[in-house]
Design a protein around this motif. Structure first.
Motif, PDB file in Angstrom:
ATOM      1  N   ALA A  99      19.005   5.648  -3.443  1.00 45.58           N
ATOM      2  CA  ALA A  99      17.756   6.409  -3.483  1.00 45.58           C
ATOM      3  C   ALA A  99      16.693   5.681  -4.293  1.00 45.58           C
ATOM      4  O   ALA A  99      15.509   5.673  -3.936  1.00 45.58           O
ATOM      5  N   GLU A 100      17.119   5.062  -5.376  1.00 46.10           N
ATOM      6  CA  GLU A 100      16.163   4.333  -6.220  1.00 46.10           C
ATOM      7  C   GLU A 100      15.546   3.168  -5.470  1.00 46.10           C
ATOM      8  O   GLU A 100      14.341   2.915  -5.551  1.00 46.10           O
ATOM      9  N   VAL A 101      16.397   2.452  -4.723  1.00 50.00           N
ATOM     10  CA  VAL A 101      15.911   1.307  -3.938  1.00 50.00           C
ATOM     11  C   VAL A 101      14.882   1.761  -2.910  1.00 50.00           C
ATOM     12  O   VAL A 101      13.813   1.148  -2.758  1.00 50.00           O
ATOM     13  N   LEU A 102      15.191   2.848  -2.208  1.00 50.15           N
ATOM     14  CA  LEU A 102      14.293   3.351  -1.169  1.00 50.15           C
ATOM     15  C   LEU A 102      12.945   3.761  -1.741  1.00 50.15           C
ATOM     16  O   LEU A 102      11.892   3.362  -1.230  1.00 50.15           O
ATOM     17  N   CYS A 103      12.958   4.518  -2.823  1.00 52.63           N
ATOM     18  CA  CYS A 103      11.704   5.030  -3.389  1.00 52.63           C
ATOM     19  C   CYS A 103      10.871   3.916  -4.014  1.00 52.63           C
ATOM     20  O   CYS A 103       9.648   3.887  -3.860  1.00 52.63           O
ATOM     21  N   LEU A 104      11.527   2.995  -4.723  1.00 51.31           N
ATOM     22  CA  LEU A 104      10.782   1.882  -5.311  1.00 51.31           C
ATOM     23  C   LEU A 104      10.161   1.003  -4.230  1.00 51.31           C
ATOM     24  O   LEU A 104       9.040   0.503  -4.383  1.00 51.31           O
ATOM     25  N   GLY A 105      10.881   0.824  -3.131  1.00 53.92           N
ATOM     26  CA  GLY A 105      10.332   0.034  -2.032  1.00 53.92           C
ATOM     27  C   GLY A 105       9.127   0.698  -1.403  1.00 53.92           C
ATOM     28  O   GLY A 105       8.113   0.052  -1.117  1.00 53.92           O
ATOM     29  N   ILE A 106       9.204   2.020  -1.199  1.00 53.51           N
ATOM     30  CA  ILE A 106       8.071   2.759  -0.622  1.00 53.51           C
ATOM     31  C   ILE A 106       6.866   2.699  -1.548  1.00 53.51           C
ATOM     32  O   ILE A 106       5.730   2.490  -1.110  1.00 53.51           O
ATOM     33  N   VAL A 107       7.103   2.899  -2.856  1.00 53.78           N
ATOM     34  CA  VAL A 107       6.005   2.855  -3.830  1.00 53.78           C
ATOM     35  C   VAL A 107       5.368   1.473  -3.865  1.00 53.78           C
ATOM     36  O   VAL A 107       4.141   1.331  -3.933  1.00 53.78           O
ATOM     37  N   SER A 108       6.198   0.421  -3.803  1.00 55.74           N
ATOM     38  CA  SER A 108       5.673  -0.944  -3.816  1.00 55.74           C
ATOM     39  C   SER A 108       4.745  -1.197  -2.638  1.00 55.74           C
ATOM     40  O   SER A 108       3.644  -1.743  -2.794  1.00 55.74           O
ATOM     41  N   VAL A 109       5.160  -0.780  -1.448  1.00 52.70           N
ATOM     42  CA  VAL A 109       4.331  -0.964  -0.248  1.00 52.70           C
ATOM     43  C   VAL A 109       3.053  -0.135  -0.343  1.00 52.70           C
ATOM     44  O   VAL A 109       1.956  -0.600   0.010  1.00 52.70           O
ATOM     45  N   ALA A 110       3.175   1.102  -0.839  1.00 58.55           N
ATOM     46  CA  ALA A 110       2.007   1.983  -0.944  1.00 58.55           C
ATOM     47  C   ALA A 110       0.963   1.421  -1.901  1.00 58.55           C
ATOM     48  O   ALA A 110      -0.235   1.417  -1.601  1.00 58.55           O
ATOM     49  N   VAL A 111       1.408   0.928  -3.061  1.00 57.02           N
ATOM     50  CA  VAL A 111       0.477   0.352  -4.039  1.00 57.02           C
ATOM     51  C   VAL A 111      -0.190  -0.894  -3.469  1.00 57.02           C
ATOM     52  O   VAL A 111      -1.403  -1.106  -3.642  1.00 57.02           O
ATOM     53  N   PHE A 112       0.589  -1.712  -2.764  1.00 52.76           N
ATOM     54  CA  PHE A 112       0.037  -2.930  -2.164  1.00 52.76           C
ATOM     55  C   PHE A 112      -1.052  -2.593  -1.151  1.00 52.76           C
ATOM     56  O   PHE A 112      -2.120  -3.215  -1.128  1.00 52.76           O
ATOM     57  N   MET A 113      -0.813  -1.581  -0.313  1.00 52.40           N
ATOM     58  CA  MET A 113      -1.797  -1.198   0.694  1.00 52.40           C
ATOM     59  C   MET A 113      -3.039  -0.567   0.065  1.00 52.40           C
ATOM     60  O   MET A 113      -4.144  -0.711   0.584  1.00 52.40           O
ATOM     61  N   LEU A 114      -2.856   0.131  -1.054  1.00 50.71           N
ATOM     62  CA  LEU A 114      -3.996   0.736  -1.736  1.00 50.71           C
ATOM     63  C   LEU A 114      -4.953  -0.312  -2.289  1.00 50.71           C
ATOM     64  O   LEU A 114      -6.175  -0.162  -2.226  1.00 50.71           O
ATOM     65  N   VAL A 115      -4.400  -1.377  -2.851  1.00 52.17           N
ATOM     66  CA  VAL A 115      -5.230  -2.320  -3.598  1.00 52.17           C
ATOM     67  C   VAL A 115      -5.781  -3.459  -2.742  1.00 52.17           C
ATOM     68  O   VAL A 115      -6.754  -4.106  -3.131  1.00 52.17           O
ATOM     69  N   MET A 116      -5.220  -3.717  -1.567  1.00 49.03           N
ATOM     70  CA  MET A 116      -5.631  -4.870  -0.775  1.00 49.03           C
ATOM     71  C   MET A 116      -7.110  -4.848  -0.375  1.00 49.03           C
ATOM     72  O   MET A 116      -7.798  -5.873  -0.466  1.00 49.03           O
TER      73      MET A 116
END
Length: 208
Positions: A99-116
């Motif tokens: 679960a930790e892997v899944l959520c951290l991966g989703i958060v990483s992608v979301a932050v990347f898309m927000l800031v690009m």
């Protein structure tokens, strides 16, 4: 710059997700729910204060718009991270593996898309890219109109860029005929580019 910090944060979360995947799930630390919820509520309050800038893509009409958008995205990214921690903790309580892997991966992608989008806009200013709100054909048309003037022999070294968001500047060199009226030509050229939003224009003139 805040956008660089957010990019590094997204990469850091991705590395943390990979590290968590390689570890035994039993070794993972439990998340502090109270801290995560409190942090999320505080961040949402900050997003509300900057709600007019709470968009991924925004047109920057002045330098302050980019600063405010950067602050808003910083708070929004932290909110996403807090929400990811809460979600991961809930999944772990349900016994869901990785679960930790899944959520951290989703958060990483979301932050990347927000800031690009903000990262690209800042890069365009630093690299002095031509203003995106003015089509290249408009600059070509202005050059042809200036060259068509009977007092102008040649137009060269025309260059235009955004000094800060919402404020475009430019420079060009004009070769004038000996019998030309410099003032009238300069007034005409400034008028052409002011119609395109270039209000700060440096013109170098020389006689042929």
């Amino acid at each position: 710059m805040p956008q660089l910090f957010l990019l590094f944060m997204s990469f850091s979360l991705a590395v943390e997700a990979l590290h968590s995947f390689m570890q035994d799930e039993s070794e993972h630390k439990h998340y502090l729910i109270v801290s995560a919820v409190t942090n999320l509520l505080v961040n949402l309050l900050g997003v509300w204060f900057f709600r007019s800038y709470a968009r991924v893509n925004i047109v920057y009409r002045k330098a302050e718009d980019m600063n405010h958008h950067s602050i808003c995205l910083h708070v929004l990214a932290d909110s996403v991270r807090s929400a990811g921690l809460i979600l991961a903790s809930w999944f772990l309580s349900l016994g869901i593996e990785n679960a930790e892997v899944l959520c951290l991966g989703i958060v990483s992608v979301a932050v990347f898309m927000l800031v690009m989008p903000l990262f690209k806009a800042t890069g365009n200013v630093l690299l002095q890219i031509a203003p995106g709100n003015v089509p290249p054909s408009a600059f070509i048309k202005c050059g042809r109109q200036i060259t068509a003037c009977e007092d102008v022999s040649e137009v060269s070294q025309a260059r235009f860029w955004e000094l800060v968001p919402g404020h475009a500047v430019g420079c060009l060199s004009i070769r004038l005929k000996n019998s030309s009226d410099d003032e009238s030509v300069l007034e005409y050229v400034h008028g052409l580019y002011e119609d395109l939003g270039i209000h700060d224009l440096t013109i170098q003139t020389e006689k042929s």
